[in-house]
Design a protein around this motif. Sequence first.
Motif, PDB file in Angstrom:
ATOM      1  N   GLU A 190      31.645  33.005  31.962  1.00  0.00           N
ATOM      2  CA  GLU A 190      30.984  33.912  32.892  1.00  0.00           C
ATOM      3  C   GLU A 190      31.984  34.865  33.517  1.00  0.00           C
ATOM      4  O   GLU A 190      33.131  34.473  33.798  1.00  0.00           O
ATOM      5  CB  GLU A 190      30.265  33.133  34.001  1.00  0.00           C
ATOM      6  N   VAL A 191      31.524  36.104  33.734  1.00  0.00           N
ATOM      7  CA  VAL A 191      32.300  37.070  34.505  1.00  0.00           C
ATOM      8  C   VAL A 191      31.945  36.838  35.964  1.00  0.00           C
ATOM      9  O   VAL A 191      30.854  37.193  36.417  1.00  0.00           O
ATOM     10  CB  VAL A 191      31.980  38.511  34.084  1.00  0.00           C
ATOM     11  N   GLU A 192      32.849  36.228  36.704  1.00  0.00           N
ATOM     12  CA  GLU A 192      32.524  35.814  38.065  1.00  0.00           C
ATOM     13  C   GLU A 192      32.617  36.955  39.068  1.00  0.00           C
ATOM     14  O   GLU A 192      31.920  36.955  40.077  1.00  0.00           O
ATOM     15  CB  GLU A 192      33.436  34.667  38.499  1.00  0.00           C
ATOM     16  N   SER A 193      33.490  37.915  38.824  1.00  0.00           N
ATOM     17  CA  SER A 193      33.619  39.019  39.783  1.00  0.00           C
ATOM     18  C   SER A 193      34.208  40.232  39.083  1.00  0.00           C
ATOM     19  O   SER A 193      34.963  40.104  38.122  1.00  0.00           O
ATOM     20  CB  SER A 193      34.495  38.616  40.978  1.00  0.00           C
ATOM     21  N   TYR A 214      38.950  42.000  37.294  1.00  0.00           N
ATOM     22  CA  TYR A 214      37.850  41.094  36.966  1.00  0.00           C
ATOM     23  C   TYR A 214      38.370  39.668  36.800  1.00  0.00           C
ATOM     24  O   TYR A 214      39.555  39.444  36.561  1.00  0.00           O
ATOM     25  CB  TYR A 214      37.134  41.549  35.690  1.00  0.00           C
ATOM     26  N   ARG A 215      37.441  38.715  36.922  1.00  0.00           N
ATOM     27  CA  ARG A 215      37.766  37.303  36.777  1.00  0.00           C
ATOM     28  C   ARG A 215      36.732  36.657  35.857  1.00  0.00           C
ATOM     29  O   ARG A 215      35.524  36.780  36.087  1.00  0.00           O
ATOM     30  CB  ARG A 215      37.793  36.592  38.125  1.00  0.00           C
ATOM     31  N   VAL A 216      37.221  35.992  34.811  1.00  0.00           N
ATOM     32  CA  VAL A 216      36.363  35.305  33.843  1.00  0.00           C
ATOM     33  C   VAL A 216      36.652  33.814  33.931  1.00  0.00           C
ATOM     34  O   VAL A 216      37.823  33.408  33.971  1.00  0.00           O
ATOM     35  CB  VAL A 216      36.606  35.812  32.409  1.00  0.00           C
ATOM     36  N   ARG A 217      35.602  33.022  33.937  1.00  0.00           N
ATOM     37  CA  ARG A 217      35.747  31.564  34.083  1.00  0.00           C
ATOM     38  C   ARG A 217      35.028  30.848  32.946  1.00  0.00           C
ATOM     39  O   ARG A 217      33.921  31.236  32.550  1.00  0.00           O
ATOM     40  CB  ARG A 217      35.185  31.106  35.432  1.00  0.00           C
ATOM     41  N   THR A 219      32.950  27.989  32.103  1.00  0.00           N
ATOM     42  CA  THR A 219      32.076  27.049  32.808  1.00  0.00           C
ATOM     43  C   THR A 219      31.553  25.952  31.894  1.00  0.00           C
ATOM     44  O   THR A 219      30.718  25.149  32.328  1.00  0.00           O
ATOM     45  CB  THR A 219      30.898  27.804  33.436  1.00  0.00           C
ATOM     46  N   GLU A 256      40.152  29.697  34.495  1.00  0.00           N
ATOM     47  CA  GLU A 256      39.752  31.068  34.765  1.00  0.00           C
ATOM     48  C   GLU A 256      40.958  31.984  34.665  1.00  0.00           C
ATOM     49  O   GLU A 256      42.107  31.544  34.796  1.00  0.00           O
ATOM     50  CB  GLU A 256      39.099  31.201  36.140  1.00  0.00           C
ATOM     51  N   THR A 290      28.338  38.337  27.944  1.00  0.00           N
ATOM     52  CA  THR A 290      27.991  38.389  29.354  1.00  0.00           C
ATOM     53  C   THR A 290      28.608  39.639  29.970  1.00  0.00           C
ATOM     54  O   THR A 290      29.714  40.038  29.595  1.00  0.00           O
ATOM     55  CB  THR A 290      28.475  37.124  30.089  1.00  0.00           C
ATOM     56  N   ARG A 292      29.112  42.207  33.619  1.00  0.00           N
ATOM     57  CA  ARG A 292      29.028  42.404  35.069  1.00  0.00           C
ATOM     58  C   ARG A 292      29.593  43.774  35.398  1.00  0.00           C
ATOM     59  O   ARG A 292      30.543  44.234  34.758  1.00  0.00           O
ATOM     60  CB  ARG A 292      29.783  41.308  35.812  1.00  0.00           C
TER      61      ARG A 292
END
Length: 365
Positions: A190-193, A214-217, A219, A256, A290, A292
């Motif tokens: 997921e792209v968290e931010s 950006y931050r990718v995690r 999950t 992440e 995904t 964002r």
Amino acid sequence: MTAARIPRARAAVLLLVAAVTALAGVLPPSPARAAPEDEFRWAVQPSDANGPAGRTQFVYDVAAGQQIDDHVAITNLSAKPLVFTVYATDAFTATDGAFALLSASQPARDAGSWVGFDGKPHTVRPGQRVIVPFRLSVPGNATPGDHAAGVIASVTEQRVDAEGQQVNVDRRVAARVYLRVAGPVTATAEVESVQVTYDNPVLPFTRGPMTITYRVRNTGNVRVGGTVRLRATGLLGVPLAGAAQIDLPELLPGGEVALTRRLDGVVPAGLVNGSVVVKPTTSDGALPETTRTDSVLAPPWTLLYLLLLVGALLLWRWSRGRGRRAAPGTGTAVDGTPTDPTAPAPAGAPGAATGDASAAVKVRA
């Protein structure tokens, strides 16, 4: 130089040597010289009982409660004997996407704790190799999915720092360990931010850079890689700059990565959208992408300058035309037609003279 001056010169030289010698005895010793890098070089490779067998990593498909015996080869590539401590520890994904291992002072709690060595130090002569056996013991309650660790061969040496203190320097070389524990797996990322900034140029007909952080995690419970595509768009998705595609670093489960990239040549279009599109992949194939997006205001100064110029030109023309219509010495008739004061008044108009001027005076007899 005369014969009388030679003894004096020799005496001065002897005095200088004595002073330097005395000063050397007073000054503190200089810090130890740093050892060249080639004094500490070694390799850590997956191996069998006879030596490296072509593997570059330890990769296992295991079940909970299973045990596996394996070997690691440590080769001394330096010019002096080295004493190695061999152990394993947990791996994690650093914030820059690197494959990282816990420090020696941190206890392993996952796959690193499943790898057992005899704990003895190993002394290896220059150019020689030692084969070290170990046992991988998967706990019965191990969670399904991917787990990662590192088999480490470390050398500790004592150094003197700039303050004259003795310090221990721990040098480590490791081989990666990847385990897949049987059971249900979930592969998601997921792209968290996303945060977008734009350096709007003030000069007309120019473009500016847009920075996307950006931050990718990960999950899921399996390793994830893939690609990331960065886009700059305006209203209705109109492209404002060329898109950039980069590789997504390997993300271990729960890991992440936080990255910052810049897109140059972005057109200021009032509202600029920065999109991060992640296309994750695993060893089993591709995953759904995904996306964002974040937005930032980017006033189009070129268009505003042009509108201001056109508006100023129209205002100037309007004010000039109005001034001509209202010039001094002109008027308007009752019926709305313009009049000229220099023209003769029409007959019958109030204040107009009629007849001959000579008849205006009558003389009585």
